[in-house]
Design an enzyme around this catalytic site. Structure first.
Site, PDB file in Angstrom:
ATOM      1  N   HIS A 151      -2.192 -11.342 -10.832  1.00 11.45           N
ATOM      2  CA  HIS A 151      -0.923 -11.000 -11.482  1.00 11.45           C
ATOM      3  C   HIS A 151      -0.172  -9.913 -10.737  1.00 11.45           C
ATOM      4  CE1 HIS A 151      -3.429  -7.811 -13.320  1.00 11.45           C
ATOM      5  NE2 HIS A 151      -2.307  -7.136 -13.348  1.00 11.45           N
ATOM      6  N   HIS A 162      -1.388   3.288  -9.936  1.00 14.72           N
ATOM      7  CA  HIS A 162      -0.302   2.843 -10.821  1.00 14.72           C
ATOM      8  C   HIS A 162       0.758   3.946 -10.943  1.00 14.72           C
ATOM      9  CE1 HIS A 162      -3.189  -0.251 -12.145  1.00 14.72           C
ATOM     10  NE2 HIS A 162      -2.190  -0.881 -12.705  1.00 14.72           N
ATOM     11  N   HIS A 178       5.752  -1.136 -15.682  1.00 18.80           N
ATOM     12  CA  HIS A 178       4.402  -1.182 -16.250  1.00 18.80           C
ATOM     13  C   HIS A 178       3.868   0.224 -16.516  1.00 18.80           C
ATOM     14  CE1 HIS A 178       0.379  -2.420 -17.102  1.00 18.80           C
ATOM     15  NE2 HIS A 178      -0.131  -2.169 -15.919  1.00 18.80           N
TER      16      HIS A 178
HETATM   17 MN    MN Z   1      -1.586  -5.109 -13.989  1.00 18.41          MN
END
Ligand code: MN
Length: 258
Positions: free
Chosen positions: A74, A209, A80
């Site tokens: 993905h 992230h 996000h």
């Molecule tokens: Mn992810």
């Protein structure tokens, strides 16, 4: 047709170029990222039949499915992460589509990971790669080859121990170097997410992230077949579903390679 595109089709046809599928199968058995229980976890992929040439639909077969956005192979969009929540064009439907194609730089740390499943990519290791293969160009996908996708048993793939999962990733300085000093599209990994298994304990938690998405960069998780790519020379095509306001999506990732 442009000469380049004509040549592309010619070389794909005669086999000088080939397509490598970097995507893992998507099914109810697809392993999921286990978050600590105080957080909302993602549902498993679910698929059910609507008709199969029967009384529900005599001439056609089709299914419906339900999935988390971050399931299987993905794409992670900047929105996000909280660090990317206010950036422009940060959802999958708004990312300019030219960013869905870019050159691959494959950093092979499979030997390090074989010795240490908690291996973290360091800036020194990136510099060492660049000394061998050249500077990582702006707009590249940096693909971290760990051979982790060869762990076909979901238990080995998630590698959950008493204190959480143990899978490889990056130190935050590597993410910052790639995002800020190399202006990459993002980082692609073979593991269930683009941070190490133990990254919930890092500072900040899930630093790849935090840094990547805070810099408007993307992520690709759950890749495979990175061992079929050379360190440089391949092109990655990774176009997520156009989910309005989506934070990511399962997708088919392919590489075009000599
Ligand atoms: Mn992810």
């Amino acid at each position: 047709m442009s000469l380049v595109l004509a040549k592309l089709i010619e070389e794909l046809t005669d086999g000088r170029l080939r397509i490598v599928d970097l995507t893992q199968p998507l099914s109810p058995q697809t392993p999921l990222l286990p978050l600590p229980p105080q957080f909302n976890n993602t549902p498993a992929f679910r698929i059910w039949e609507l008709s199969r040439y029967d009384e529900r639909g005599p001439a056609w077969y089709w299914n419906a499915f339900e999935t988390g956005e971050h399931t299987g192979t993905h794409f992670d969009a900047p929105v996000h992460w909280v660090s990317g929540k206010d950036l422009p064009d940060n959802t999958v439907d708004r990312i300019p589509p030219k960013k869905f194609v870019g050159p691959a730089c494959v950093i092979d740390v499979s030997a390090e990971v074989a010795r240490n499943p908690d291996y973290l990519l360091t800036p020194e290791r990136i510099r060492q790669w660049e000394e061998q293969y050249g500077r990582i160009p702006a707009g590249a996908w940096v693909l971290l080859r760990t051979d982790w996708s060869k762990r076909t048993d979901p238990r080995d793939y998630i590698n959950l121990k008493e204190n959480g999962p143990h899978t490889p990733g990056l130190v935050k300085e590597s993410s910052a170097f790639l995002a800020l000093e190399r202006d990459v599209l993002g980082v692609g990994v073979e593991t269930v997410g683009t941070d190490a298994g133990q990254a919930v304990t890092f500072d900040p938690p899930f630093p790849n992230h935090y840094v990547m998405h805070g810099s408007g960069k993307f992520g690709l998780a759950g890749l495979c077949n990175l061992d079929q790519l050379s360190p440089t020379g391949a092109i990655v095509v990774a176009a997520p579903l156009k989910i309005v306001g989506g934070s990511g999506s399962p997708l088919r990732v392919i590489a075009i390679t000599p």
